[in-house]
Design a protein around this motif. Sequence first.
Motif, PDB file in Angstrom:
ATOM      1  N   ASP A 104       0.849  -1.190   0.000  1.00 34.25           N
ATOM      2  CA  ASP A 104       0.000   0.000   0.000  1.00 34.25           C
ATOM      3  C   ASP A 104       0.880   1.235   0.000  1.00 34.25           C
ATOM      4  O   ASP A 104       0.728   2.124   0.805  1.00 34.25           O
ATOM      5  CB  ASP A 104      -0.902  -0.025   1.240  1.00 34.25           C
ATOM      6  N   ASP A 105       1.855   1.247  -0.938  1.00 34.18           N
ATOM      7  CA  ASP A 105       2.830   2.312  -0.934  1.00 34.18           C
ATOM      8  C   ASP A 105       2.347   3.563  -1.678  1.00 34.18           C
ATOM      9  O   ASP A 105       3.026   4.558  -1.720  1.00 34.18           O
ATOM     10  CB  ASP A 105       4.147   1.851  -1.557  1.00 34.18           C
ATOM     11  N   LYS A 106       1.167   3.488  -2.283  1.00 32.72           N
ATOM     12  CA  LYS A 106       0.644   4.649  -2.989  1.00 32.72           C
ATOM     13  C   LYS A 106      -0.550   5.195  -2.225  1.00 32.72           C
ATOM     14  O   LYS A 106      -1.539   4.515  -2.041  1.00 32.72           O
ATOM     15  CB  LYS A 106       0.223   4.265  -4.405  1.00 32.72           C
ATOM     16  N   THR A 107      -0.461   6.430  -1.768  1.00 33.71           N
ATOM     17  CA  THR A 107      -1.534   7.047  -1.003  1.00 33.71           C
ATOM     18  C   THR A 107      -2.407   7.858  -1.942  1.00 33.71           C
ATOM     19  O   THR A 107      -1.961   8.857  -2.508  1.00 33.71           O
ATOM     20  CB  THR A 107      -0.959   7.968   0.094  1.00 33.71           C
ATOM     21  N   TYR A 108      -3.628   7.428  -2.115  1.00 34.49           N
ATOM     22  CA  TYR A 108      -4.549   8.158  -2.968  1.00 34.49           C
ATOM     23  C   TYR A 108      -5.149   9.328  -2.182  1.00 34.49           C
ATOM     24  O   TYR A 108      -5.319   9.252  -0.966  1.00 34.49           O
ATOM     25  CB  TYR A 108      -5.671   7.239  -3.449  1.00 34.49           C
ATOM     26  N   PRO A 109      -5.508  10.416  -2.857  1.00 31.68           N
ATOM     27  CA  PRO A 109      -6.062  11.574  -2.140  1.00 31.68           C
ATOM     28  C   PRO A 109      -7.499  11.332  -1.693  1.00 31.68           C
ATOM     29  O   PRO A 109      -8.232  10.545  -2.278  1.00 31.68           O
ATOM     30  CB  PRO A 109      -5.991  12.685  -3.192  1.00 31.68           C
ATOM     31  N   SER A 110      -7.874  12.035  -0.632  1.00 32.52           N
ATOM     32  CA  SER A 110      -9.243  12.007  -0.115  1.00 32.52           C
ATOM     33  C   SER A 110      -9.747  13.432  -0.018  1.00 32.52           C
ATOM     34  O   SER A 110      -8.994  14.396  -0.220  1.00 32.52           O
ATOM     35  CB  SER A 110      -9.276  11.338   1.269  1.00 32.52           C
ATOM     36  N   ILE A 111     -11.021  13.576   0.309  1.00 35.10           N
ATOM     37  CA  ILE A 111     -11.612  14.895   0.551  1.00 35.10           C
ATOM     38  C   ILE A 111     -11.967  14.982   2.027  1.00 35.10           C
ATOM     39  O   ILE A 111     -12.628  14.087   2.564  1.00 35.10           O
ATOM     40  CB  ILE A 111     -12.863  15.119  -0.320  1.00 35.10           C
ATOM     41  N   ALA A 112     -11.496  16.035   2.668  1.00 30.94           N
ATOM     42  CA  ALA A 112     -11.750  16.233   4.101  1.00 30.94           C
ATOM     43  C   ALA A 112     -12.774  17.349   4.297  1.00 30.94           C
ATOM     44  O   ALA A 112     -12.714  18.385   3.616  1.00 30.94           O
ATOM     45  CB  ALA A 112     -10.456  16.591   4.824  1.00 30.94           C
ATOM     46  N   VAL A 113     -13.716  17.116   5.225  1.00 29.19           N
ATOM     47  CA  VAL A 113     -14.662  18.151   5.656  1.00 29.19           C
ATOM     48  C   VAL A 113     -14.419  18.356   7.146  1.00 29.19           C
ATOM     49  O   VAL A 113     -14.669  17.456   7.955  1.00 29.19           O
ATOM     50  CB  VAL A 113     -16.125  17.733   5.394  1.00 29.19           C
ATOM     51  N   ARG A 130      -7.221  14.302  13.195  1.00 32.22           N
ATOM     52  CA  ARG A 130      -8.557  14.312  13.801  1.00 32.22           C
ATOM     53  C   ARG A 130      -9.278  15.624  13.484  1.00 32.22           C
ATOM     54  O   ARG A 130      -8.704  16.567  12.978  1.00 32.22           O
ATOM     55  CB  ARG A 130      -8.437  14.140  15.319  1.00 32.22           C
ATOM     56  N   GLY A 131     -10.570  15.661  13.825  1.00 33.98           N
ATOM     57  CA  GLY A 131     -11.335  16.890  13.626  1.00 33.98           C
ATOM     58  C   GLY A 131     -11.842  17.063  12.216  1.00 33.98           C
ATOM     59  O   GLY A 131     -12.058  18.194  11.765  1.00 33.98           O
ATOM     60  N   ALA A 132     -12.019  15.942  11.492  1.00 31.29           N
ATOM     61  CA  ALA A 132     -12.520  16.036  10.123  1.00 31.29           C
ATOM     62  C   ALA A 132     -13.211  14.740   9.741  1.00 31.29           C
ATOM     63  O   ALA A 132     -12.952  13.683  10.313  1.00 31.29           O
ATOM     64  CB  ALA A 132     -11.385  16.351   9.153  1.00 31.29           C
ATOM     65  N   THR A 133     -14.104  14.844   8.770  1.00 33.76           N
ATOM     66  CA  THR A 133     -14.733  13.669   8.158  1.00 33.76           C
ATOM     67  C   THR A 133     -14.120  13.484   6.781  1.00 33.76           C
ATOM     68  O   THR A 133     -13.975  14.458   6.023  1.00 33.76           O
ATOM     69  CB  THR A 133     -16.252  13.887   8.024  1.00 33.76           C
ATOM     70  N   TYR A 134     -13.749  12.221   6.455  1.00 31.09           N
ATOM     71  CA  TYR A 134     -13.030  11.970   5.206  1.00 31.09           C
ATOM     72  C   TYR A 134     -13.902  11.192   4.225  1.00 31.09           C
ATOM     73  O   TYR A 134     -14.649  10.283   4.602  1.00 31.09           O
ATOM     74  CB  TYR A 134     -11.742  11.187   5.479  1.00 31.09           C
ATOM     75  N   PHE A 135     -13.779  11.553   2.958  1.00 32.02           N
ATOM     76  CA  PHE A 135     -14.465  10.868   1.872  1.00 32.02           C
ATOM     77  C   PHE A 135     -13.413  10.422   0.855  1.00 32.02           C
ATOM     78  O   PHE A 135     -12.528  11.173   0.489  1.00 32.02           O
ATOM     79  CB  PHE A 135     -15.494  11.791   1.210  1.00 32.02           C
ATOM     80  N   GLY A 136     -13.555   9.210   0.368  1.00 35.12           N
ATOM     81  CA  GLY A 136     -12.561   8.661  -0.555  1.00 35.12           C
ATOM     82  C   GLY A 136     -11.932   7.420   0.051  1.00 35.12           C
ATOM     83  O   GLY A 136     -12.553   6.758   0.897  1.00 35.12           O
ATOM     84  N   PRO A 137     -10.703   7.055  -0.358  1.00 34.44           N
ATOM     85  CA  PRO A 137      -9.826   7.780  -1.285  1.00 34.44           C
ATOM     86  C   PRO A 137     -10.295   7.628  -2.721  1.00 34.44           C
ATOM     87  O   PRO A 137     -11.086   6.752  -3.042  1.00 34.44           O
ATOM     88  CB  PRO A 137      -8.474   7.102  -1.077  1.00 34.44           C
ATOM     89  N   TYR A 138      -9.752   8.490  -3.572  1.00 37.82           N
ATOM     90  CA  TYR A 138     -10.120   8.508  -4.987  1.00 37.82           C
ATOM     91  C   TYR A 138      -8.912   8.097  -5.823  1.00 37.82           C
ATOM     92  O   TYR A 138      -7.955   8.863  -5.957  1.00 37.82           O
ATOM     93  CB  TYR A 138     -10.594   9.904  -5.391  1.00 37.82           C
ATOM     94  N   SER A 139      -8.981   6.877  -6.375  1.00 38.06           N
ATOM     95  CA  SER A 139      -7.878   6.423  -7.229  1.00 38.06           C
ATOM     96  C   SER A 139      -7.898   7.158  -8.566  1.00 38.06           C
ATOM     97  O   SER A 139      -6.871   7.295  -9.221  1.00 38.06           O
ATOM     98  CB  SER A 139      -7.968   4.911  -7.471  1.00 38.06           C
ATOM     99  N   HIS A 140      -9.095   7.630  -8.984  1.00 36.42           N
ATOM    100  CA  HIS A 140      -9.202   8.440 -10.199  1.00 36.42           C
ATOM    101  C   HIS A 140      -9.274   9.895  -9.767  1.00 36.42           C
ATOM    102  O   HIS A 140     -10.330  10.421  -9.401  1.00 36.42           O
ATOM    103  CB  HIS A 140     -10.452   8.030 -10.992  1.00 36.42           C
ATOM    104  N   VAL A 141      -8.144  10.593  -9.804  1.00 34.39           N
ATOM    105  CA  VAL A 141      -8.032  11.943  -9.253  1.00 34.39           C
ATOM    106  C   VAL A 141      -8.967  12.927  -9.951  1.00 34.39           C
ATOM    107  O   VAL A 141      -9.542  13.802  -9.285  1.00 34.39           O
ATOM    108  CB  VAL A 141      -6.561  12.415  -9.308  1.00 34.39           C
ATOM    109  N   PRO A 142      -9.164  12.866 -11.287  1.00 36.40           N
ATOM    110  CA  PRO A 142     -10.123  13.800 -11.909  1.00 36.40           C
ATOM    111  C   PRO A 142     -11.531  13.726 -11.313  1.00 36.40           C
ATOM    112  O   PRO A 142     -12.230  14.731 -11.254  1.00 36.40           O
ATOM    113  CB  PRO A 142     -10.120  13.358 -13.383  1.00 36.40           C
ATOM    114  N   THR A 143     -11.949  12.535 -10.871  1.00 37.49           N
ATOM    115  CA  THR A 143     -13.265  12.404 -10.231  1.00 37.49           C
ATOM    116  C   THR A 143     -13.313  13.219  -8.945  1.00 37.49           C
ATOM    117  O   THR A 143     -14.303  13.901  -8.651  1.00 37.49           O
ATOM    118  CB  THR A 143     -13.562  10.929  -9.924  1.00 37.49           C
TER     119      THR A 143
END
Length: 611
Positions: A104-113, A130-143
Motif C-alpha cells: 500500500d505504498d501509494k496514497t490516494y487523495p481524499s476529501i476532508a470536511v 482528527r477533527g474532520a470527516t473523510y471521503f474517498g480515497p479517490y484512485s481516479h483523481v479527476p473524479t
Amino acid sequence: MNKEERSKLNEYLKGIVNNLPESPGCYQYIGETGKVIYVGKAKNLKRRVSSYFTNPRQTYKTSHLVPKIRDIRYVVVKTEEDALLLENNLIKKYKPHYNVLLKDDKTYPSIAVTNEYLPRIFKTRNRKARGATYFGPYSHVPTMYALLDLCRKLYRPRPCQKIMSQEGVEGGKFDVCLEYHIHNCGAPCCGKQSREDYLQAIEACKDILRGNTAELQRKLRAKMTLLAEEMRFEEAELLKRQYLMIDSYRAKSEVVSSTIHNIDAFNIESEEKTAYINYLHVVNGCITQAFTFEFKKRLDETDEELLALGIVEMRTRYGSQTKEIVVPFQVDLPEDYAVQTIPQKGDKRKLLELAKLNVKQYRFDRLKQADKLNPEQKSVRLMKEIQRDLSLPSMPLRIELFDNSNIQGEDAVAACVVFEKLKPCKKDYRKYIIKTVVGPDDYASMKEVVRRRYTRLRDEGTTPLPDLIIADGGRGQMEVIRQVMEDELQLHIPIAGLAKDDHHRTRELLYGFPPQAVGMKADSQLFRVLTQMQDEVHRFAITFHRQKRSRRQTRSVLDNIKGIGEKTKELLINRLGSVKRVQEASLQQLQIILGIQRGLKLFEALHPSKP
C-alpha cells in the motif's frame, strides 16, 4: 535439528493440536526465532490446524510452512466474522513472513470536511488527522476534482485556510476578502452569509460526497417548485442551475443503474508472485470510493483466499457496512458477513467488469513503471514467461528465427535473425541464397538453411548456439528443422513455431512434437513481443529477396559489354530512354553520345552480324 529433537518437537505440537477447541478463532505459528511466521483463521480451530500435520497430500504452502513451525498460539472468538477481522488485524500487527503482504505504498487523495465552527472542504492525503470527516480515497483523481468543483460552484464553501472560532466570527475579527467579491465565498466569517445557511450548504456537500445526489436533486426540485408557486422566480432560477449542475455530474459519473444502492464490488487479477484487487463502493449508481491494491504472495495462495483477505481489509479500512458484495466467484466468508452476488448479466455485471478493467489498468501501470525504472527487468520477466510456458530447461537468452522468401521458386532466399535478451542482435543476422533447391519448396529450403547454419556453428564453435529456435511457420516447418537438428546434426535445441492465419497475422505459438498450441492471450505483452520478432525476420527475408530480384531484373545486355560501366550505361539510358532503344540506335546516334571510337565499339558489340 537432529532426529531426536524433531521427534520431541512433533510430540509437543501434537499435544497442542489435540487440545485445541472446536470453535472459531485465529491460530499463529511461531518460528525458530520466536516470531510469528503465519496467521490463519478457522471456523473450527482443531480441525483446521490438525490438517496441516495429518493430511498426506501436502500442498506447496504446507510443505514449506510446517518444517518451520516451533510453537502454536491461538485466540478463540465468538463468530467466524470475528475470526476474519482478527486475522486481518494480526497480519497487520506481526507482518508474518508466510502471509501475503499488502503493498500500500501509494496514497490516494481524499476529501476532508472539517468539524470547525465554519467547516472547510479540501483535498488531503493524510487521513489520520482528527477533527474532520473523510471521503474517498479517490484512485481516479479527476473524479475527486470534479466533486470538489461541483461543491464549490453549488455551495461556495470558504476556500481560505484560516481557523475561525465562534468568538472571532462574532467579535468581528475577520474582514471581507477578495474571494467574496469574485463570488467564490458567501463570507460567513463577516455575517454576509448566516452560519445556519452555511452549515446547510456543508451538509449538502456531504450528501454529494456520499453519493446521495438523487435525494439532493429531489429536495432541490421540491424547493424550486415551491419558490415558483410563490412567484420568487429569481431564487427558483438559482436552484434550477444547481439542479442542472448535479444532473450533469450524475450523467458523467453514473456507471450503473441508479436503482442499485450500497453495493461493494471486487475483482482480482493474479500473477505468479503478485495479485491485484480492485474495490468499488457504489451508492445510488455512483462510485463514491475506488481503490486498487496489491498483494505480494508468500506461499501458494489461491485467488479465493486473496480476495477474501482483500474484501475484509477494504471494508474494514473504509467502514463499509453494505449488505451485498459483487464478486467474480464464490469467496469463503462467514454466512452473515454479506450476501455474495456473482452476476452473469445486467448492471451488476457491468460493475464487475468495470472493477476488472480497473485491476488490469493498475497492473499495466505498475509493470510499465517497473519497466521504466529497470528495462532489464522487463526482458527477464518476458523470458521467464517463455521459459514457463514452453517448459524450457533454461531462460531463452538467445533466440534465432528463420524465414524463406521466393516467388514461384525464383530468387529463393532465406534469412536468420538473432535476438539476445529479446533485443535484436543485428551483427549476427544472416542472409542465405538457396543453392540446392529447384522450384518453390519451402521445406527443402528450410532444411538447407538450417543445415548450413548449424553445421558451421557446431564446427567453428565461435558463436554460441541458441537457447530456442523459432520457425516462421507451423508444424511442417518445425518438423523439418527437427529432422536436421536432431537426426542429422545430433543437436538438441528447443524448437517452436509461430503460425499465421489466412490474413497473414500471427495466430498462435506452437511447441513440442507433435506440436501443440501454447495458450497465450493475443493482447498480452509476450504475444506482442513474439509477433514483433516474427515481423522482423519476415522483413529481413523479404527485403533481401526484393534486392536480389531487383538486381536480376535490372541486368541487361549492356552489363556484359566490356568498357561499358555504370556511368556510361546511365548516360545512354538517360539520352535514349531505355535499353531497348539503345539496342535499336544507329551507329551515328551512339557516336554522338559516346564519341566516334567508343560508339563504334558499342555498335559492333550490340550488332556483331552487321558490317
